[in-house]
Motif scaffolding. Structure first.
Motif, PDB file in Angstrom:
ATOM      1  N   ALA B 178       4.433  25.790  34.201  1.00 17.64           N
ATOM      2  CA  ALA B 178       5.876  25.598  34.442  1.00 17.64           C
ATOM      3  C   ALA B 178       6.574  24.991  33.236  1.00 17.64           C
ATOM      4  O   ALA B 178       7.765  25.197  33.036  1.00 17.64           O
ATOM      5  N   GLY B 179       5.844  24.233  32.420  1.00 15.01           N
ATOM      6  CA  GLY B 179       6.502  23.448  31.382  1.00 15.01           C
ATOM      7  C   GLY B 179       6.853  24.195  30.099  1.00 15.01           C
ATOM      8  O   GLY B 179       7.332  23.581  29.150  1.00 15.01           O
ATOM      9  N   VAL B 180       6.633  25.489  30.039  1.00 14.90           N
ATOM     10  CA  VAL B 180       6.875  26.213  28.785  1.00 14.90           C
ATOM     11  C   VAL B 180       8.364  26.490  28.616  1.00 14.90           C
ATOM     12  O   VAL B 180       9.127  26.471  29.584  1.00 14.90           O
ATOM     13  N   VAL B 181       8.748  26.721  27.366  1.00 13.69           N
ATOM     14  CA  VAL B 181      10.162  26.996  27.089  1.00 13.69           C
ATOM     15  C   VAL B 181      10.289  28.325  26.363  1.00 13.69           C
ATOM     16  O   VAL B 181       9.295  28.905  25.908  1.00 13.69           O
ATOM     17  N   ASP B 182      11.510  28.751  26.259  1.00 13.00           N
ATOM     18  CA  ASP B 182      11.810  30.038  25.635  1.00 13.00           C
ATOM     19  C   ASP B 182      11.154  30.154  24.263  1.00 13.00           C
ATOM     20  O   ASP B 182      11.138  29.190  23.503  1.00 13.00           O
ATOM     21  N   THR B 183      10.635  31.336  23.969  1.00 12.81           N
ATOM     22  CA  THR B 183       9.975  31.736  22.711  1.00 12.81           C
ATOM     23  C   THR B 183       8.549  31.199  22.570  1.00 12.81           C
ATOM     24  O   THR B 183       7.879  31.530  21.599  1.00 12.81           O
ATOM     25  N   ASN B 184       8.070  30.390  23.504  1.00  8.10           N
ATOM     26  CA  ASN B 184       6.649  29.990  23.462  1.00  8.10           C
ATOM     27  C   ASN B 184       5.777  31.234  23.601  1.00  8.10           C
ATOM     28  O   ASN B 184       6.101  32.138  24.376  1.00  8.10           O
ATOM     29  N   ARG B 185       4.670  31.259  22.838  1.00  5.18           N
ATOM     30  CA  ARG B 185       3.752  32.393  22.928  1.00  5.18           C
ATOM     31  C   ARG B 185       2.341  31.912  23.236  1.00  5.18           C
ATOM     32  O   ARG B 185       1.972  30.787  22.879  1.00  5.18           O
ATOM     33  N   ALA B 231       4.775  36.133  25.821  1.00  4.06           N
ATOM     34  CA  ALA B 231       5.916  35.454  25.223  1.00  4.06           C
ATOM     35  C   ALA B 231       6.871  35.034  26.330  1.00  4.06           C
ATOM     36  O   ALA B 231       7.214  35.829  27.206  1.00  4.06           O
ATOM     37  N   VAL B 232       7.282  33.756  26.296  1.00  6.72           N
ATOM     38  CA  VAL B 232       8.189  33.251  27.319  1.00  6.72           C
ATOM     39  C   VAL B 232       9.609  33.705  26.984  1.00  6.72           C
ATOM     40  O   VAL B 232      10.080  33.536  25.863  1.00  6.72           O
ATOM     41  N   ARG B 233      10.203  34.335  27.948  1.00  5.61           N
ATOM     42  CA  ARG B 233      11.597  34.750  27.813  1.00  5.61           C
ATOM     43  C   ARG B 233      12.384  33.939  28.831  1.00  5.61           C
ATOM     44  O   ARG B 233      12.324  34.215  30.030  1.00  5.61           O
ATOM     45  N   ALA B 234      13.109  32.922  28.375  1.00  2.44           N
ATOM     46  CA  ALA B 234      13.841  32.068  29.294  1.00  2.44           C
ATOM     47  C   ALA B 234      15.274  31.916  28.792  1.00  2.44           C
ATOM     48  O   ALA B 234      15.523  31.863  27.599  1.00  2.44           O
ATOM     49  N   THR B 235      16.226  31.834  29.724  1.00  2.00           N
ATOM     50  CA  THR B 235      17.626  31.615  29.355  1.00  2.00           C
ATOM     51  C   THR B 235      18.087  30.315  30.006  1.00  2.00           C
ATOM     52  O   THR B 235      17.571  29.908  31.040  1.00  2.00           O
ATOM     53  N   SER B 236      19.043  29.680  29.374  1.00  2.00           N
ATOM     54  CA  SER B 236      19.634  28.487  29.972  1.00  2.00           C
ATOM     55  C   SER B 236      21.149  28.596  29.817  1.00  2.00           C
ATOM     56  O   SER B 236      21.636  29.361  28.990  1.00  2.00           O
ATOM     57  N   VAL B 237      21.866  27.855  30.649  1.00  2.00           N
ATOM     58  CA  VAL B 237      23.329  27.927  30.594  1.00  2.00           C
ATOM     59  C   VAL B 237      23.886  26.507  30.546  1.00  2.00           C
ATOM     60  O   VAL B 237      23.379  25.602  31.198  1.00  2.00           O
ATOM     61  N   VAL B 238      24.916  26.320  29.726  1.00  2.00           N
ATOM     62  CA  VAL B 238      25.614  25.043  29.652  1.00  2.00           C
ATOM     63  C   VAL B 238      27.063  25.298  30.051  1.00  2.00           C
ATOM     64  O   VAL B 238      27.681  26.254  29.586  1.00  2.00           O
ATOM     65  N   LEU B 239      27.577  24.444  30.953  1.00  2.00           N
ATOM     66  CA  LEU B 239      28.944  24.602  31.439  1.00  2.00           C
ATOM     67  C   LEU B 239      29.797  23.453  30.893  1.00  2.00           C
ATOM     68  O   LEU B 239      29.441  22.285  31.048  1.00  2.00           O
ATOM     69  N   LEU B 240      30.904  23.800  30.235  1.00  2.00           N
ATOM     70  CA  LEU B 240      31.764  22.782  29.629  1.00  2.00           C
ATOM     71  C   LEU B 240      33.137  22.875  30.291  1.00  2.00           C
ATOM     72  O   LEU B 240      33.728  23.948  30.345  1.00  2.00           O
ATOM     73  N   LYS B 241      33.589  21.732  30.792  1.00  2.00           N
ATOM     74  CA  LYS B 241      34.872  21.743  31.533  1.00  2.00           C
ATOM     75  C   LYS B 241      35.922  20.954  30.756  1.00  2.00           C
ATOM     76  O   LYS B 241      35.650  19.860  30.265  1.00  2.00           O
TER      77      LYS B 241
END
Lengths: 158, 339
Positions: B178-185, B231-241
């Protein structure tokens, strides 16, 4: 060794059903196969030895030696030696180049460079060593009593 | 070349020659059919038989004789190659199970051989180690992993026996932590070893070859390994108000009668696409939503729950921004009145 060879020889003649006609066999023909082994010596140099194998693996270089000798009492004329190439062996040349070959199972004969092989599309291409199925030597000199010689060709285990 | 011209073709005559010709043609027919062309070489256990014949003329007529027959057996060469057949990195995501990586094992030797398989998920030089779930044999031979159809491999129990020049497809099934992040191989390797034995080329196993001969280790050392990557393919989103205020007097003070325009900027980062991004925001207590004020990327949206992406629920606004590729933003605005 010679004793064993003679035994085989006699047995083969018996198979042809003509042993009586050959009571006094005027010619001896023996076949030997050697394998080339490269041995690396302690000083790093390599030496090639020929040994009589019972086992080989694909890629091994073989040397075939066919010896003939007139052991009869009369000269043999028109002496021709034929050696069908074992199917698992690719022809790799002779030292004297005096052989003629067949690339179609013994139907047609010639010097390798003059033979052609039919391709599936109906055209032909020059024959290669890998196409050779039979080797033949026509010795143009009468083989007098006591005369002997050997024919050598090389092959590679496919 | 002089001798060449003197060579004569002498037609074979006489019954002995015919017998010889028949014998010869029989040998050819038998050996041709038993020895189709194999890239891996002559099949192990094949006998190489050599026999020469000679014809000559004597006073009694033409004579044919045969030499002795020399028989040499072809040993079994132990050779194997393994290759990853995935077109590139296999995508995974944090916590994913059932990652499928595909490998192809080819028997490049000349005898039927059983191969033992080992997958290694703990190779160095990569970013994470997945967990090995199963090695699966492509038993229906369609090149695609069919869960529950293809057979799970157990070492020593169902080692695949591969004929010369033939291949089998093997799937390595893994789980991603579970702990891997985007682009980890992660490097996952599969090793195949000839069960008869391995070693430096030329190592011989007496009597162990197919057809009763020896087995000899070939140039591949009778074992091979191939690497494949997850290869880990993960996306994240940041919301700015942010908010801008327009008061009834043309200023920007939050006084009764002022209209506040809220702006929500969602920025997607990572690799791949964030699917079904929905941006929602509750209407601040004490303020009144201004009807039909929602926009997405400066395009006006209706308040009803209908075909367009915007909706006002009575207490919050909601905009379905859809599938957003990494590196893009989506901007939503809406207005409230300070009563």
């Amino acid at each position: 060794m010679m004793k064993a060879l003679k035994t085989t020889f006699t047995a083969l003649l018996a198979l042809t059903g003509a042993s009586s006609a050959f009571a006094a066999t005027p010619l001896q023909l023996t076949s030997d196969v050697y394998v080339e082994r490269q041995i690396q010596r302690a000083d790093g140099t390599k030496t090639v030895t020929l040994e009589k194998p019972t086992m080989v693996t694909p890629g091994d270089n073989l040397v075939f030696v066919v010896k003939y000798k007139n052991v009869g009492t009369a000269t043999a004329n028109n002496f021709v030696v034929t050696n069908p190439l074992p199917a698992a062996v690719k022809f790799d040349g002779t030292s004297d180049g005096l052989e003629i070959v067949s690339v179609d199972g013994g139907k047609n004969w010639g010097i390798l460079g003059t033979l052609r092989v039919a391709k599936p599309d109906g055209t032909t291409r020059p024959a290669l060593r890998s196409d050779v199925t039979h080797l033949k030597w026509n010795l143009n000199q009468p083989l007098t009593v006591g005369a002997e010689g050997k024919l050598i060709f090389r092959g590679v285990v496919k | 070349m002089k001798t060449r011209k003197l060579l004569r073709h002498r037609p074979d005559t006489g019954r002995h020659s015919i017998a010889s010709a028949l014998l010869t043609s029989c040998i050819i027919a038998a050996t041709l059919s038993a020895n189709p062309a194999y890239a891996a070489g002559t099949l192990a256990g094949t006998d190489i038989q050599n026999i020469a014949s000679a014809t000559f003329d004597t006073a009694g007529g033409p004579v044919t004789i045969q030499s002795n027959t020399v028989v040499i057996k072809v040993d079994e060469l132990l050779d194997v190659t393994v290759a990853s057949t995935d077109p590139g990195d296999v995508n995974t995501s944090p916590g994913a199970t059932g990652n499928v990586q595909t490998f192809r094992i080819t028997n490049t030797g000349n005898g039927n051989e059983a191969f033992g398989l080992t997958a290694n998920v703990a190779n160095g030089g990569d970013d994470f180690d997945p967990t090995l779930q199963q090695i699966v044999l492509d038993t229906n031979n369609n090149g695609v992993y069919d869960a529950g159809v293809d057979t799970v491999y157990t070492s020593g129990v169902n080692d695949p026996v591969i004929a010369p020049d033939q291949s089998v497809t093997v799937f390595v099934i893994t789980a991603t932590p579970a702990g891997v992040v985007d682009t980890n191989r992660a490097n996952v390797s599969l090793n195949a070893v000839a069960r008869t034995g391995t070693g430096t080329p030329g190592t011989s196993f007496a009597g162990a070859g197919q057809g009763g001969g020896d087995a000899v280790v070939g140039s591949t050392t009778a074992q091979a390994t191939a690497n494949g990557f997850l290869a880990v393919r993960a996306t994240s989103v940041v919301l700015l108000k942010s908010a801008t205020i327009l008061d009834p007097f043309g200023g920007n003070r939050p006084v009764p009668g002022a209209v506040v325009t809220y702006s929500l900027v969602a920025t997607v980062s990572g690799t791949g696409t964030m699917n079904n991004l929905v941006i929602t925001d509750p209407i601040p207590a004490g303020s009144q939503y201004q009807a039909a004020s929602i926009t997405l990327e400066a395009a006006a949206l209706t308040d009803a729950a209908d075909a367009d992406a915007g909706r006002f629920t009575g207490t919050s606004i909601s905009v379905a921004a859809g599938n957003v590729p990494a590196g893009q933003t989506r901007t939503v605005t809406f207005k409230v009145l300070i009563p």
